[in-house]
Design a protein around this motif. Structure first.
Motif, short mmCIF file in Angstrom:
data_model
loop_
_atom_site.label_atom_id
_atom_site.label_comp_id
_atom_site.label_asym_id
_atom_site.label_seq_id
_atom_site.Cartn_x
_atom_site.Cartn_y
_atom_site.Cartn_z
N ALA A 252 8.18 127.80 81.16
CA ALA A 252 7.19 128.84 80.87
C ALA A 252 7.41 129.35 79.46
O ALA A 252 8.55 129.56 79.04
CB ALA A 252 7.30 129.99 81.87
N THR A 253 6.30 129.55 78.74
CA THR A 253 6.43 130.19 77.44
C THR A 253 6.97 131.60 77.60
O THR A 253 7.69 132.10 76.73
CB THR A 253 5.09 130.21 76.70
N HIS A 254 6.64 132.21 78.76
CA HIS A 254 7.21 133.50 79.11
C HIS A 254 6.88 133.79 80.56
O HIS A 254 5.97 133.20 81.14
CB HIS A 254 6.71 134.63 78.19
N VAL A 255 7.61 134.71 81.15
CA VAL A 255 7.49 134.98 82.58
C VAL A 255 6.47 136.08 82.84
O VAL A 255 6.80 137.16 83.35
CB VAL A 255 8.88 135.32 83.18
N HIS A 256 5.21 135.82 82.45
CA HIS A 256 4.09 136.65 82.85
C HIS A 256 3.33 135.92 83.96
O HIS A 256 3.33 134.67 84.00
CB HIS A 256 3.15 136.94 81.67
N TRP A 257 2.66 136.67 84.82
CA TRP A 257 2.05 136.09 86.02
C TRP A 257 1.10 134.94 85.71
O TRP A 257 1.03 133.97 86.48
CB TRP A 257 1.30 137.19 86.78
N ASP A 258 0.39 135.01 84.58
CA ASP A 258 -0.62 134.00 84.27
C ASP A 258 -0.02 132.74 83.66
O ASP A 258 -0.76 131.81 83.31
CB ASP A 258 -1.69 134.57 83.33
N HIS A 259 1.30 132.69 83.56
CA HIS A 259 1.97 131.50 83.01
C HIS A 259 2.94 130.87 84.01
O HIS A 259 3.42 129.76 83.78
CB HIS A 259 2.74 131.87 81.74
N ILE A 260 3.21 131.56 85.12
CA ILE A 260 4.14 131.03 86.13
C ILE A 260 3.47 130.92 87.49
O ILE A 260 4.15 130.73 88.51
CB ILE A 260 5.41 131.90 86.23
N GLY A 261 2.15 131.03 87.55
CA GLY A 261 1.45 131.04 88.83
C GLY A 261 1.67 129.80 89.67
O GLY A 261 1.64 129.86 90.91
N GLY A 262 1.91 128.66 89.03
CA GLY A 262 2.12 127.42 89.77
C GLY A 262 3.57 126.99 89.85
O GLY A 262 3.87 125.88 90.31
N HIS A 263 4.49 127.83 89.41
CA HIS A 263 5.91 127.47 89.41
C HIS A 263 6.44 127.15 90.82
O HIS A 263 7.40 126.39 90.96
CB HIS A 263 6.74 128.60 88.80
N LYS A 264 5.80 127.72 91.83
CA LYS A 264 6.29 127.51 93.20
C LYS A 264 6.23 126.04 93.61
O LYS A 264 6.93 125.64 94.55
CB LYS A 264 5.46 128.35 94.17
N TYR A 265 5.43 125.24 92.91
CA TYR A 265 5.30 123.82 93.25
C TYR A 265 6.36 122.95 92.56
O TYR A 265 6.43 121.75 92.82
CB TYR A 265 3.92 123.31 92.85
N PHE A 266 7.15 123.55 91.66
CA PHE A 266 8.06 122.76 90.84
C PHE A 266 9.50 123.28 90.98
O PHE A 266 9.88 124.25 90.30
CB PHE A 266 7.61 122.78 89.38
N PRO A 267 10.30 122.66 91.84
CA PRO A 267 11.67 123.14 92.07
C PRO A 267 12.52 123.14 90.80
O PRO A 267 13.40 123.99 90.66
CB PRO A 267 12.22 122.14 93.10
N GLU A 268 12.26 122.18 89.90
CA GLU A 268 13.03 122.15 88.66
C GLU A 268 12.25 122.88 87.58
O GLU A 268 11.20 122.40 87.12
CB GLU A 268 13.32 120.70 88.22
N PHE A 269 12.74 124.06 87.19
CA PHE A 269 12.07 124.80 86.12
C PHE A 269 13.11 125.49 85.25
O PHE A 269 14.22 125.80 85.70
CB PHE A 269 11.06 125.80 86.68
N TYR A 270 12.74 125.70 83.99
CA TYR A 270 13.62 126.34 83.01
C TYR A 270 13.01 127.67 82.57
O TYR A 270 11.79 127.85 82.55
CB TYR A 270 13.80 125.45 81.77
N ALA A 271 13.88 128.60 82.17
CA ALA A 271 13.42 129.90 81.67
C ALA A 271 14.44 130.43 80.66
O ALA A 271 15.60 130.02 80.66
CB ALA A 271 13.24 130.89 82.81
N HIS A 272 13.99 131.37 79.81
CA HIS A 272 14.88 131.98 78.83
C HIS A 272 15.71 133.08 79.48
O HIS A 272 15.27 133.78 80.39
CB HIS A 272 14.07 132.56 77.66
N LYS A 273 16.91 133.24 78.97
CA LYS A 273 17.86 134.19 79.57
C LYS A 273 17.36 135.63 79.54
O LYS A 273 17.74 136.44 80.39
CB LYS A 273 19.22 134.08 78.87
N GLU A 274 16.51 135.97 78.54
CA GLU A 274 16.05 137.36 78.40
C GLU A 274 15.06 137.77 79.49
O GLU A 274 14.74 138.95 79.62
CB GLU A 274 15.40 137.56 77.03
N GLU A 275 14.56 136.81 80.28
CA GLU A 275 13.55 137.16 81.29
C GLU A 275 13.96 136.77 82.70
O GLU A 275 13.12 136.70 83.60
CB GLU A 275 12.20 136.53 80.90
N LEU A 276 15.24 136.53 82.90
CA LEU A 276 15.72 136.16 84.23
C LEU A 276 15.51 137.28 85.25
O LEU A 276 15.23 137.01 86.43
CB LEU A 276 17.20 135.77 84.17
#
Length: 440
Positions: A252-276
């Motif tokens: 995700a470019t960032h963890v806002h709802w309109d950018h992670i809406g489909g993350h539930k379908y992808f078990p392997e995902f990466y994110a930045h430490k500042e938004e964990l």
């Protein structure tokens, strides 16, 4: 589905393509038209009377990429012309070949002898040939005999016109093709729009919501990288699976709802430490507010119930930092920490191609830098960071895709001026700069 129609001269390739257009509404591309367009525009030193082999070597690679693009975009297309090599199939992977029907038309020597007057008479039934002096009995016999020999040599199917000119593509064949296309459309629910950047870079857009969100699928030799997963209104996984057979990593470019809406379908995902923390129950907006945003100015698909909408939460399989590299096999994507719109905002930089995926840092419209979680000063630093890169193409997360790299410099300069004027802070107002603006 792609229908290739080739064969010897005067076998009715163009007439058949026109007939299919009128009967089944399949558009067709005349390779001869492409040839003349490239020649007359000065894009090649070849001429209409250049050797057929030279013209084929020049035109076929272009046609090949057109065919791949049409298949990737799930579009039907007829391609007709004599510049299709007999070993054409070697230029396509199996996933493309499954979507191509090939027809090579050849007239028998007997047919030519018995119907040559007819062949001459109808040579211009579809196209007005400027110079058809080469259409002699011997030339047509020689051309068709050579095509027949090559078909047999390459062991490819051909359609022999022997008694009467009978050939047509049956309605059953067309119906089978259409059923496949309809099934794809049904699965996709027409929510997503697919565009192709190149053969292995695809844009997946959601134009029925006012935010016009764009996700990007980058296919490597070993993995596929999905940059952002969209609004979560419709199932992006089914669409992505139509476009790659490789393991998929979501970022995700960032963890806002309109950018992670489909993350539930992808078990392997990466994110930045500042938004964990935002992925662990501490997102700064309530679910009620998010649901209001989901349905705001949106042409929702049938069956969607916003009451069932859930904000994605989860633990990433990899925590990203500035200048990390994601290697998907033959493609290396550098992670750039670009805070401002959000504390862990990321841009993704593919140096070899000059592609910059900017998320919400850069797009044409009003940039949001007024939320408490935004940082206008950091926004300027991030803009200066990406403006210094040798970018060839900019890919934003929202709105117009017609965006040039020069906008990076314009935005950095504008933010710099706002700082000099003492306005680069929350609450100072909204500023407009033609095709973009910023709300502070």
């Amino acid at each position: 589905m792609i229908i290739l129609i080739t064969g010897a001269s005067h076998t009715g390739k163009t007439a058949l393509a026109q007939k299919l257009l009128e009967k089944y509404k399949y558009p067709y591309l005349s390779i001869d038209h492409l040839k003349m367009g490239l020649i007359r525009s000065g894009n090649t030193e070849l001429t209409p009377v250049s050797a057929e082999s030279a013209l084929t070597d020049y035109l076929w690679p272009i046609v090949t990429e057109i065919i791949k693009t049409a298949i990737e975009n799930k579009q039907n297309l007829i391609v007709e012309g004599c510049y299709i090599p007999f070993d054409w199939s070697k230029d396509f992977e199996p996933k493309y070949l499954d979507n191509i029907k090939y027809y090579c038309l050849v007239m028998s020597d007997k047919y030519i002898k018995n119907h040559f007057d007819y062949i001459k008479k109808y040579a211009c039934v579809i196209e007005d040939r400027i110079d058809d002096a080469g259409c002699t009995l011997e030339a047509v016999r020689r051309d068709n005999a050579e095509v027949l020999r090559q078909c047999q040599n390459y062991k490819i199917d051909y359609l022999l016109i022997d008694e009467d000119y009978w050939f047509d593509i049956t309605e059953d064949e067309i119906n089978d093709i259409n059923k496949g296309i309809e099934e794809i459309h049904k699965r996709m629910d027409h929510w997503f729009t697919i565009d192709r950047v190149d053969s292995e870079t695809i844009i997946i857009s959601e134009y029925r919501h006012w935010e016009e969100t764009h996700c990007y699928l980058l296919n490597g030799k070993e993995k596929s990288l999905l940059i952002d997963t969209g609004l979560g209104i419709s199932d992006i996984y089914d669409v992505v699976r139509e476009l790659t057979d490789k393991p998929i990593v979501a970022v995700a470019t960032h963890v806002h709802w309109d950018h992670i809406g489909g993350h539930k379908y992808f078990p392997e995902f990466y994110a930045h430490k500042e938004e964990l923390e935002w992925l662990d129950g501490k997102f700064p907006l309530t679910i009620e507010t998010v649901k209001e945003m989901v349905v705001d100015r949106c042409d929702l698909p049938d069956g969607f119930n916003v009451d069932d909408y859930v904000l994605f939460q989860g633990t990433p399989t990899r925590v990203l930092n500035d200048h990390d590299v994601i290697d998907i096999g033959g493609r290396e994507i550098e992670v750039l920490h670009t805070p401002g719109h959000s504390p862990g905002h990321l841009c993704f930089w593919e140096k070899n191609k000059g592609y910059l995926f900017t998320g919400d840092l850069v797009y044409k419209d009003i940039l949001f830098a007024y939320y408490p979680s935004t940082d206008p000063e950091a926004y300027l630093t991030s803009l200066e960071k990406v403006a210094a890169l040798p970018v060839k193409k900019v890919f934003p997360a929202h709105h117009s895709l017609d965006i040039q790299p020069e906008i990076l410099i314009r935005m950095a300069n504008a933010f710099r001026q706002l700082k000099e004027d003492g306005k680069l802070h929350h609450g100072s107002g909204t500023y407009h700069y033609g095709d973009w603006g910023v709300w502070l």
